[in-house]
Design a protein around this motif. Structure first.
Motif, PDB file in Angstrom:
ATOM      1  N   PRO A  15       0.845  -1.207   0.000  1.00 42.98           N
ATOM      2  CA  PRO A  15       0.000   0.000   0.000  1.00 42.98           C
ATOM      3  C   PRO A  15       0.877   1.252   0.000  1.00 42.98           C
ATOM      4  N   THR A  17       2.436   4.363   1.632  1.00 41.92           N
ATOM      5  CA  THR A  17       2.698   4.660   3.045  1.00 41.92           C
ATOM      6  C   THR A  17       2.037   6.003   3.393  1.00 41.92           C
ATOM      7  N   THR A  90      14.672  -0.662  -2.117  1.00 42.89           N
ATOM      8  CA  THR A  90      14.536  -0.467  -0.675  1.00 42.89           C
ATOM      9  C   THR A  90      13.184   0.185  -0.386  1.00 42.89           C
ATOM     10  N   SER A  92      10.293  -1.379  -0.647  1.00 46.89           N
ATOM     11  CA  SER A  92       9.205  -1.922  -1.467  1.00 46.89           C
ATOM     12  C   SER A  92       8.426  -3.028  -0.752  1.00 46.89           C
ATOM     13  N   GLY A  93       8.909  -3.453   0.426  1.00 42.78           N
ATOM     14  CA  GLY A  93       8.167  -4.447   1.196  1.00 42.78           C
ATOM     15  C   GLY A  93       8.764  -5.842   1.210  1.00 42.78           C
ATOM     16  N   THR A  95      11.199  -7.180   3.238  1.00 39.38           N
ATOM     17  CA  THR A  95      11.292  -7.707   4.601  1.00 39.38           C
ATOM     18  C   THR A  95       9.897  -7.915   5.191  1.00 39.38           C
ATOM     19  N   TYR A  96       9.009  -6.983   4.917  1.00 39.93           N
ATOM     20  CA  TYR A  96       7.631  -7.113   5.404  1.00 39.93           C
ATOM     21  C   TYR A  96       7.001  -8.401   4.876  1.00 39.93           C
TER      22      TYR A  96
HETATM   23  P1  ADP Z   1      12.284  -3.402   2.180  1.00 40.10           P
HETATM   24  O1  ADP Z   1      12.633  -4.575   3.027  1.00 40.10           O
HETATM   25  O2  ADP Z   1      11.956  -3.780   0.776  1.00 40.10           O
HETATM   26  O3  ADP Z   1      13.303  -2.308   2.235  1.00 40.10           O
HETATM   27  P2  ADP Z   1      10.176  -3.039   4.109  1.00 40.10           P
HETATM   28  O4  ADP Z   1       9.649  -4.416   4.137  1.00 40.10           O
HETATM   29  O5  ADP Z   1      11.048  -2.643   5.242  1.00 40.10           O
HETATM   30  O6  ADP Z   1      10.924  -2.741   2.744  1.00 40.10           O
HETATM   31  O7  ADP Z   1       8.929  -2.054   3.962  1.00 40.10           O
HETATM   32  C1  ADP Z   1       9.041  -0.637   3.991  1.00 40.10           C
HETATM   33  C2  ADP Z   1       7.893  -0.065   4.842  1.00 40.10           C
HETATM   34  O8  ADP Z   1       6.631  -0.343   4.275  1.00 40.10           O
HETATM   35  C3  ADP Z   1       7.864  -0.652   6.242  1.00 40.10           C
HETATM   36  O9  ADP Z   1       7.501   0.349   7.150  1.00 40.10           O
HETATM   37  C4  ADP Z   1       6.779  -1.712   6.156  1.00 40.10           C
HETATM   38  O10 ADP Z   1       6.191  -1.963   7.408  1.00 40.10           O
HETATM   39  C5  ADP Z   1       5.817  -1.098   5.166  1.00 40.10           C
HETATM   40  N1  ADP Z   1       5.139  -2.136   4.354  1.00 40.10           N
HETATM   41  C6  ADP Z   1       5.699  -2.881   3.399  1.00 40.10           C
HETATM   42  N2  ADP Z   1       4.813  -3.725   2.835  1.00 40.10           N
HETATM   43  C7  ADP Z   1       3.654  -3.505   3.479  1.00 40.10           C
HETATM   44  C8  ADP Z   1       2.333  -4.075   3.354  1.00 40.10           C
HETATM   45  N3  ADP Z   1       2.058  -5.040   2.457  1.00 40.10           N
HETATM   46  N4  ADP Z   1       1.374  -3.607   4.182  1.00 40.10           N
HETATM   47  C9  ADP Z   1       1.641  -2.628   5.076  1.00 40.10           C
HETATM   48  N5  ADP Z   1       2.855  -2.062   5.241  1.00 40.10           N
HETATM   49  C10 ADP Z   1       3.848  -2.489   4.461  1.00 40.10           C
END
Ligand code: ADP
Ligand code: MG
Length: 354
Positions: A15, A17, A90, A92-93, A95-96
């Motif tokens: 989504p 942010t 970076t 893009s989600g 790790t999430y």
């Molecule tokens: P990456 O690992 O690709 O750098 P992150 O996973 O850390 O990115 O995500 C970046 C931000 O977006 C974090 O704050 C994460 O919690 C939020 N985020 C990522 N994907 C989602 C999702 N599907 N729903 C809600 N928040 C998300």
């Protein structure tokens, strides 16, 4: 028996942010259903096709159930090398999607609903292992590749560099990597947290270190029962289909891809950028060679980077790979989003023979 496709990219669009919404970014990435994803912008209008696309509204559970992850866990139990890798810029989600939002500490765990592909797969693995009545020995190792150096994230003390070697019997392997046995969900989740915090700690020491490294968590699954055959439940591959009952399930959180094109930066950043550049390009190169039609023997340059060496088995025919392309829906990320989707499309044509 075959499962197809073996290297199937799926796409997850996160989504917008709060910051992106506040500053009025537009959503330029939309799922059209049936695995089609549409990127709309003035001069870049494109539609891509994948095995599945998860839009901003998709929950962690929906992504897990729709990704084929359960099947991958079963195949790993049956002795295959299975790999899931998340890639994209970076933020893009990645790790999430793999682990959910990071827990602040062990006393403040994440809500179960937000757990990622990893925790859900661990739960599935332990459940499967119990329900099959087979006696599985499970252990985990957790490594990161930073500046082309392999480090152990589970060994105590400051991160130490480990040598990456090759042998005829084992293929590429990391010497002296710590492998920790576990029997419960709590134990493996706690190993994941410890290792991720170690990766996090270095993030504070060196500017945004965490997204500058590739992290690989591998679950090793050994059948203690040896080769005594246990009748598998319906729909599960016969154990006789696999020569050895030693499977792996590997989760790879790749470094952010956004600096791949960046050149001319200086000092530390340039070393980082070059390493990431080199390994992601090497990975892309292997993938595009693997995607060429079969028939002619092609040399696949796995030796070009540590990452491709470590992923050689899963990419090169004997493994099963699930690629998760993560993208931001924001108009500001357009060019990175297009490059991630192009990268994923290339991988779409890779087929392996596990
Ligand atoms: P990456 O690992 O690709 O750098 P992150 O996973 O850390 O990115 O995500 C970046 C931000 O977006 C974090 O704050 C994460 O919690 C939020 N985020 C990522 N994907 C989602 C999702 N599907 N729903 C809600 N928040 C998300
Ligand atoms: Mg990350």
């Amino acid at each position: 028996t075959s499962v197809s496709p073996h290297a199937c990219p799926i796409v997850r669009v996160r989504p917008l942010t709060c910051t992106e919404t506040r500053r009025g970014d537009r959503r330029v990435v939309h799922s059209l259903g049936d695995g089609a994803v549409h990127v709309s912008a003035a001069r870049h209008d494109a539609t891509f096709g994948f095995s599945a696309v998860f839009d901003a509204g998709a929950s962690q559970e929906v992504v897990f159930e729709g990704s084929g992850m359960r099947q991958l866990v079963e195949l790993a139990i049956d002795g295959f090398s299975c790999t899931v890798f998340a890639f994209g810029q970076t933020g893009s989600g990645k790790t999430y999607t793999l682990m959910g939002p990071l827990a602040q500490s062990e006393t403040q765990p994440v809500s179960p609903a937000l757990m990622g592909l990893m925790q859900r797969s661990f739960a599935c693995l332990l459940e499967q292992s119990r329900s099959r009545g087979s006696d599985l020995a499970l252990s985990a190792s957790y490594l990161e590749i930073y500046n082309e150096q392999v480090r152990d994230l589970l060994s105590p003390g400051p991160p130490c560099t480990l040598p990456l070697r090759w042998s005829k019997t084992r293929g590429f392997y990391v010497e002296n990597q710590l492998s920790v046995d576990f029997e419960s969900l709590e134990a493996i989740v706690s190993l994941l947290l410890q290792g991720s915090q170690r990766r996090q700690t270095s993030a504070h020491a060196l500017n945004r270190h965490s997204s500058r490294s590739h992290a690989l968590l591998t679950i090793h699954i050994r059948s203690r029962a040896g080769h005594q055959s246990i009748t598998p439940p319906m729909g599960v591959l016969q154990p006789s289909a696999c020569p050895s009952k030693q499977g792996t399930l590997c989760f790879v959180d790749l470094a952010g891809s956004e600096r791949v094109k960046e050149t001319g930066s200086s000092g530390e950043l340039s070393v980082e950028a070059n390493s990431i550049n080199r390994s992601l390009l090497a990975l892309g190169h292997c993938i595009s060679l693997l995607a060429k039609p079969r028939g002619k023997w092609t040399h696949i340059p796995y030796r070009d980077s540590k990452l491709t060496r470590l992923l050689a088995r899963s990419l090169g025919g004997s493994g099963i790979t699930l690629m998760v392309a993560c993208v931001s829906p924001s108009s500001r990320c357009l060019s990175e989003t297009l490059s991630t989707l192009h990268y994923a499309s290339r991988a779409r044509r890779v087929t392996t023979r596990p």
